[in-house]
Design a protein around this motif. Structure first.
Motif, PDB file in Angstrom:
ATOM      1  N   THR A  59      -9.980   2.992  -8.813  1.00  0.00           N
ATOM      2  CA  THR A  59      -9.962   1.619  -8.298  1.00  0.00           C
ATOM      3  C   THR A  59      -8.629   1.245  -7.662  1.00  0.00           C
ATOM      4  O   THR A  59      -7.576   1.383  -8.282  1.00  0.00           O
ATOM      5  CB  THR A  59     -10.289   0.629  -9.436  1.00  0.00           C
ATOM      6  OG1 THR A  59     -11.582   0.936  -9.966  1.00  0.00           O
ATOM      7  CG2 THR A  59     -10.290  -0.805  -8.918  1.00  0.00           C
ATOM      8  N   ASP A  60      -8.691   0.766  -6.421  1.00  0.00           N
ATOM      9  CA  ASP A  60      -7.503   0.300  -5.693  1.00  0.00           C
ATOM     10  C   ASP A  60      -6.340   1.282  -5.788  1.00  0.00           C
ATOM     11  O   ASP A  60      -5.174   0.892  -5.884  1.00  0.00           O
ATOM     12  CB  ASP A  60      -7.065  -1.084  -6.214  1.00  0.00           C
ATOM     13  CG  ASP A  60      -8.079  -2.159  -5.895  1.00  0.00           C
ATOM     14  OD1 ASP A  60      -8.700  -2.087  -4.821  1.00  0.00           O
ATOM     15  OD2 ASP A  60      -8.253  -3.078  -6.714  1.00  0.00           O
ATOM     16  N   ARG A  95     -16.221  -5.862  -1.914  1.00  0.00           N
ATOM     17  CA  ARG A  95     -14.929  -5.216  -2.172  1.00  0.00           C
ATOM     18  C   ARG A  95     -14.775  -3.922  -1.390  1.00  0.00           C
ATOM     19  O   ARG A  95     -13.671  -3.568  -0.971  1.00  0.00           O
ATOM     20  CB  ARG A  95     -14.782  -4.895  -3.662  1.00  0.00           C
ATOM     21  CG  ARG A  95     -14.165  -5.941  -4.561  1.00  0.00           C
ATOM     22  CD  ARG A  95     -12.772  -6.377  -4.207  1.00  0.00           C
ATOM     23  NE  ARG A  95     -11.832  -5.334  -3.881  1.00  0.00           N
ATOM     24  CZ  ARG A  95     -11.020  -4.743  -4.739  1.00  0.00           C
ATOM     25  NH1 ARG A  95     -11.041  -5.073  -5.996  1.00  0.00           N
ATOM     26  NH2 ARG A  95     -10.166  -3.829  -4.342  1.00  0.00           N
ATOM     27  N   SER A 140      -9.916  -5.805 -11.212  1.00  0.00           N
ATOM     28  CA  SER A 140      -8.616  -5.361 -10.709  1.00  0.00           C
ATOM     29  C   SER A 140      -7.771  -6.479 -10.096  1.00  0.00           C
ATOM     30  O   SER A 140      -6.587  -6.605 -10.423  1.00  0.00           O
ATOM     31  CB  SER A 140      -8.801  -4.222  -9.703  1.00  0.00           C
ATOM     32  OG  SER A 140      -7.581  -3.867  -9.103  1.00  0.00           O
ATOM     33  N   PRO A 141      -8.332  -7.320  -9.207  1.00  0.00           N
ATOM     34  CA  PRO A 141      -7.500  -8.390  -8.639  1.00  0.00           C
ATOM     35  C   PRO A 141      -6.930  -9.335  -9.687  1.00  0.00           C
ATOM     36  O   PRO A 141      -5.794  -9.813  -9.550  1.00  0.00           O
ATOM     37  CB  PRO A 141      -8.468  -9.126  -7.701  1.00  0.00           C
ATOM     38  CG  PRO A 141      -9.477  -8.098  -7.333  1.00  0.00           C
ATOM     39  CD  PRO A 141      -9.661  -7.282  -8.572  1.00  0.00           C
ATOM     40  N   ASP A 162     -13.895  -3.180  -9.890  1.00  0.00           N
ATOM     41  CA  ASP A 162     -13.625  -3.813  -8.590  1.00  0.00           C
ATOM     42  C   ASP A 162     -13.446  -5.321  -8.730  1.00  0.00           C
ATOM     43  O   ASP A 162     -12.681  -5.931  -7.978  1.00  0.00           O
ATOM     44  CB  ASP A 162     -14.771  -3.527  -7.615  1.00  0.00           C
ATOM     45  CG  ASP A 162     -14.823  -2.073  -7.190  1.00  0.00           C
ATOM     46  OD1 ASP A 162     -13.830  -1.582  -6.647  1.00  0.00           O
ATOM     47  OD2 ASP A 162     -15.860  -1.429  -7.410  1.00  0.00           O
ATOM     48  N   TYR A 211      -0.829   0.318  -8.791  1.00  0.00           N
ATOM     49  CA  TYR A 211      -1.466   1.249  -9.724  1.00  0.00           C
ATOM     50  C   TYR A 211      -0.821   2.632  -9.753  1.00  0.00           C
ATOM     51  O   TYR A 211      -1.353   3.545 -10.376  1.00  0.00           O
ATOM     52  CB  TYR A 211      -2.964   1.349  -9.419  1.00  0.00           C
ATOM     53  CG  TYR A 211      -3.716   0.125  -9.899  1.00  0.00           C
ATOM     54  CD1 TYR A 211      -3.712  -0.239 -11.239  1.00  0.00           C
ATOM     55  CD2 TYR A 211      -4.415  -0.685  -9.009  1.00  0.00           C
ATOM     56  CE1 TYR A 211      -4.382  -1.362 -11.693  1.00  0.00           C
ATOM     57  CE2 TYR A 211      -5.095  -1.811  -9.439  1.00  0.00           C
ATOM     58  CZ  TYR A 211      -5.076  -2.145 -10.787  1.00  0.00           C
ATOM     59  OH  TYR A 211      -5.744  -3.262 -11.228  1.00  0.00           O
ATOM     60  N   SER A 250     -10.674  -4.944   3.314  1.00  0.00           N
ATOM     61  CA  SER A 250      -9.367  -4.604   2.767  1.00  0.00           C
ATOM     62  C   SER A 250      -9.153  -5.431   1.500  1.00  0.00           C
ATOM     63  O   SER A 250      -9.850  -6.430   1.268  1.00  0.00           O
ATOM     64  CB  SER A 250      -8.260  -4.919   3.776  1.00  0.00           C
ATOM     65  OG  SER A 250      -8.107  -6.331   3.920  1.00  0.00           O
ATOM     66  N   PHE A 251      -8.197  -5.047   0.681  1.00  0.00           N
ATOM     67  CA  PHE A 251      -7.926  -5.772  -0.562  1.00  0.00           C
ATOM     68  C   PHE A 251      -7.607  -7.241  -0.275  1.00  0.00           C
ATOM     69  O   PHE A 251      -8.178  -8.146  -0.885  1.00  0.00           O
ATOM     70  CB  PHE A 251      -6.751  -5.120  -1.296  1.00  0.00           C
ATOM     71  CG  PHE A 251      -6.439  -5.749  -2.621  1.00  0.00           C
ATOM     72  CD1 PHE A 251      -7.202  -5.465  -3.731  1.00  0.00           C
ATOM     73  CD2 PHE A 251      -5.375  -6.640  -2.751  1.00  0.00           C
ATOM     74  CE1 PHE A 251      -6.927  -6.050  -4.964  1.00  0.00           C
ATOM     75  CE2 PHE A 251      -5.086  -7.231  -3.979  1.00  0.00           C
ATOM     76  CZ  PHE A 251      -5.863  -6.928  -5.088  1.00  0.00           C
ATOM     77  N   VAL A 297      -6.741   2.749   4.527  1.00  0.00           N
ATOM     78  CA  VAL A 297      -7.199   1.435   4.061  1.00  0.00           C
ATOM     79  C   VAL A 297      -7.797   0.643   5.223  1.00  0.00           C
ATOM     80  O   VAL A 297      -7.366   0.784   6.369  1.00  0.00           O
ATOM     81  CB  VAL A 297      -6.047   0.628   3.418  1.00  0.00           C
ATOM     82  CG1 VAL A 297      -5.519   1.349   2.198  1.00  0.00           C
ATOM     83  CG2 VAL A 297      -4.930   0.393   4.414  1.00  0.00           C
ATOM     84  N   LEU A 305      -3.056   1.087  -3.702  1.00  0.00           N
ATOM     85  CA  LEU A 305      -2.028   0.080  -3.950  1.00  0.00           C
ATOM     86  C   LEU A 305      -0.878   0.638  -4.792  1.00  0.00           C
ATOM     87  O   LEU A 305      -1.099   1.360  -5.773  1.00  0.00           O
ATOM     88  CB  LEU A 305      -2.631  -1.128  -4.664  1.00  0.00           C
ATOM     89  CG  LEU A 305      -3.709  -1.906  -3.895  1.00  0.00           C
ATOM     90  CD1 LEU A 305      -4.206  -3.074  -4.737  1.00  0.00           C
ATOM     91  CD2 LEU A 305      -3.199  -2.394  -2.548  1.00  0.00           C
ATOM     92  N   VAL A 343       0.851  -1.188   0.000  1.00  0.00           N
ATOM     93  CA  VAL A 343       0.000   0.000   0.000  1.00  0.00           C
ATOM     94  C   VAL A 343       0.888   1.241   0.000  1.00  0.00           C
ATOM     95  O   VAL A 343       1.933   1.270   0.663  1.00  0.00           O
ATOM     96  CB  VAL A 343      -0.919   0.000   1.242  1.00  0.00           C
ATOM     97  CG1 VAL A 343      -1.707   1.306   1.349  1.00  0.00           C
ATOM     98  CG2 VAL A 343      -1.874  -1.197   1.187  1.00  0.00           C
TER      99      VAL A 343
END
Length: 437
Positions: A187-188, A306, A228-229, A225, A194, A310-311, A33, A191, A25
């Motif tokens: 999105t995210d 999501r 992205s993973p 969402d 990105y 948390s991620f 987060v 992190l 992060v």
């Protein structure tokens, strides 16, 4: 074996530092987060060693053993992408290494062909950049931004557009591209992954190609969402696309909206029926507060928690749910149709040996005499959240805004493992009550 791995084996857990190293992060976002509850545990979490040992010499996968391990403790971050491809039905466990390599190559070629079609219309696709500006008007005419592409920092570069006459679906696809870009930026964003514009562009490309391929759904907010993973876990863009495409088979109806209904409406109706069955007083109270349609749960169901987790916890929740819902018929159904996953008709003659190939949640449905798949585990997860908030909802909620606030307090405070255990209890209670009726 590294020092951190040695330490993990000694105390039965993987260190927080090791876990964070997979999905770091940004420093300035650390305080914003949600808290992470999940910790991989040696002996429970599916490790890389256990995963590799689950394959035969030819490549056949012991899916039953893999499912048991995932249901106990999730998947170690180093192998999540590879395991997800099986959980989501990209590959048949009863296939060889050679067969899967051939299939993967065919799929990569198919993705490249679709992407090439898209590039001919909007050349910024595949360029490592993406657009957040509308490139056409509602009637398909180029806008003043049609020749500019913007990245997350709003820098511009040339964006040629085609001069052909477009049909309505192609126009809608072009209109979607700017919305995809705006959502990609959001999105995210905490992190480190990105911070790299190329990674944002990769997410945009996958979603742009998916919207082109599935024009009936196109693009709907929330898909970033889900996607992205996959982009983070699978290095090859085409592999990430197919993993997302398979996930969308499960979720596609959630995103199908008309002027008269929202796609997730059927799941909200099922949720209402479940709560009415297991807790009539709570359901009646929500109805009196004008919350009987359960629209406050829309986001949780649409993007599978999501935003509430948390991620890392969201990935854990998804993989355990997919393992619990695993049905060996999934691959053949996916392989034979590109449409929404058909209803799985349950065969009550399935023997105990065959049932080992099913996830825990699916086995219970088969044993209960279910005839079709009409209630996803995610719905029971929402019901379990409502159960944990029942006392406050009954005592403090005087209106729908209060319901939204009380339920919303789970964000950053939801332990996915405990919530799943609670969801299974709610499911068991539901089956028992339905059986008695």
């Amino acid at each position: 074996m590294g020092n951190s791995m040695i330490a993990a084996c000694k105390n039965g857990k993987f260190s927080l530092e090791e876990l964070d190293s997979y999905f770091p992060v940004r420093t300035e976002c650390q305080a914003d987060v949600p808290k992470t509850f999940f910790r991989p545990k040696v002996g429970k979490t599916l490790s890389e060693r256990r995963w590799n040992a689950a394959f035969s010499k030819e490549g056949y996968l012991d899916i039953a053993g893999v499912l048991r391990r995932i249901q106990r403790g999730g998947i170690h971050p180093s192998i999540k992408g590879a395991v997800w491809e099986f959980l989501l039905g990209c590959f048949d466990p009863n296939s060889t290494f050679e067969e899967r390599n051939e299939l993967r190559q065919r799929r990569r070629e198919q993705y490249a062909a679709w992407k090439s079609e898209c590039q001919k219309i909007v050349p910024v696709i595949g360029s490592g950049k993406f657009t957040t500006n509308a490139i056409v008007t509602d009637d398909g005419q180029p806008t003043e931004h049609a020749n500019t592409s913007s990245d997350a920092q709003d820098t511009n570069s040339a964006l040629p557009v085609d001069n052909g006459v477009c049909d309505k679906k192609v126009i809608q696809w072009k209109l979607n591209l700017s919305q995809i870009g705006l959502d990609v930026v959001r999105t995210d964003r905490a992190l480190v992954f990105y911070e790299n514009q190329a990674n944002q562009a990769k997410l945009w490309d996958v979603l742009a190609v998916y919207a082109w391929m599935d024009k009936d759904i196109g693009y709907v907010q929330g898909m970033t969402d889900i996607c992205s993973p996959m982009v983070i876990l699978l290095e090859n863009e085409a592999d990430a696309f197919w993993c997302f495409e398979r996930a969308m088979r499960r979720l596609r109806e959630n995103f199908k909206c008309t002027t008269n209904s929202i796609g997730v409406q059927s799941q909200l109706s099922t949720l209402a029926q479940i709560v009415k069955t297991v807790d009539p007083k709570l359901h009646q109270h929500l109805e009196e507060l004008d919350g009987g349609e359960y629209l406050f749960a829309l986001r949780m169901l649409m993007v599978l928690f999501r935003r509430e987790l948390s991620f890392v916890d969201a990935l854990y929740l998804w993989e355990v749910m997919w393992a619990m819902e695993y049905n060996p018929k999934i691959y053949s159904l996916y392989d034979n149709t590109r449409e929404q996953l058909p209803e799985l008709v349950y065969d009550v003659k399935v023997n105990d040996k065959q049932l080992k190939q099913y996830g825990k949640f699916e086995r219970k449905k088969v044993r209960a005499g279910a005839t079709k798949q009409n209630d996803a585990l995610a719905i029971f997860l929402v019901a379990s959240v409502l159960e944990t908030k029942k006392k406050r909802l009954m005592k403090e909620a005087k209106g729908l805004d209060d319901v939204v606030q009380i339920v919303g307090e789970i964000t950053g405070n939801l332990d996915a493992k405990k919530a799943l255990n609670k969801a299974l209890k709610v499911h068991r209670k539901y089956l028992n009550k339905v059986k008695r009726c």
